[in-house]
Design a protein around this motif. Structure first.
Motif, short mmCIF file in Angstrom:
data_model
loop_
_atom_site.label_atom_id
_atom_site.label_comp_id
_atom_site.label_asym_id
_atom_site.label_seq_id
_atom_site.Cartn_x
_atom_site.Cartn_y
_atom_site.Cartn_z
N VAL A 3 -48.50 -42.37 49.43
CA VAL A 3 -48.17 -42.79 50.78
C VAL A 3 -48.87 -41.88 51.79
N ARG A 4 -48.98 -42.40 53.02
CA ARG A 4 -49.59 -41.63 54.10
C ARG A 4 -48.53 -41.27 55.12
N CYS A 5 -48.46 -39.99 55.48
CA CYS A 5 -47.51 -39.53 56.48
C CYS A 5 -47.91 -40.06 57.85
N LYS A 6 -46.96 -40.69 58.54
CA LYS A 6 -47.27 -41.25 59.86
C LYS A 6 -47.40 -40.18 60.92
N THR A 7 -46.88 -38.98 60.65
CA THR A 7 -46.93 -37.91 61.64
C THR A 7 -48.26 -37.15 61.58
N CYS A 8 -48.63 -36.68 60.40
CA CYS A 8 -49.82 -35.83 60.29
C CYS A 8 -50.98 -36.52 59.59
N GLY A 9 -50.78 -37.71 59.06
CA GLY A 9 -51.86 -38.40 58.37
C GLY A 9 -52.10 -37.89 56.96
N GLY A 10 -51.27 -36.97 56.52
CA GLY A 10 -51.42 -36.44 55.16
C GLY A 10 -51.15 -37.50 54.12
N ILE A 11 -51.76 -37.35 52.95
CA ILE A 11 -51.54 -38.29 51.86
C ILE A 11 -50.87 -37.57 50.70
N ILE A 12 -49.81 -38.15 50.22
CA ILE A 12 -49.01 -37.49 49.18
C ILE A 12 -48.57 -38.51 48.14
N SER A 13 -48.33 -38.01 46.93
CA SER A 13 -47.68 -38.87 45.96
C SER A 13 -46.17 -38.72 46.17
N ARG A 14 -45.46 -39.80 45.98
CA ARG A 14 -44.02 -39.78 46.22
C ARG A 14 -43.34 -38.81 45.28
#
Ligand SMILES: [Zn+2]
Length: 93
Positions: A24-35
């Motif tokens: 998923v992509r964080c809507k705040t910082c644009g970071g991409i992370i696995s759940r």
């Protein structure tokens, strides 16, 4: 999409799905992370973050994946900052 655990990069709690399952992509910082608790295919890391390092960039984004190594099949966490312009890693950890 809301997650119980905040973004490890900025503690934001709003995420948008990507075309990779459980990434998923964080809507705040644009970071991409696995759940949290999810292991994603190794190929998912390559879609966004190249395994090449460079010295720095002005607006790095956070990444945090747990992925399964194609070589040994072990789940490996990799996290740090990358340049969204070229996908190169700015800093690990
Ligand atoms: Zn964030």
């Amino acid at each position: 999409m809301k997650e119980d655990n905040g973004c490890p990069g900025c503690s934001g709690t709003e995420f948008a799905p990507t075309h990779v399952k459980d990434v998923v992509r964080c809507k705040t910082c644009g970071g991409i992370i696995s759940r949290p608790g999810k292991v994603v295919p190794a190929v998912a890391t390559l879609l966004f973050v190249k395994d090449k390092m460079k010295g720095g960039c002005e607006h790095p984004r956070y990444f945090d994946f747990t992925y399964r190594s194609e070589a040994h099949g072990d789940a490996t966490r990799v996290h740090g900052w990358y340049d969204p312009a070229d996908g190169m890693v700015v800093q690990y950890g």
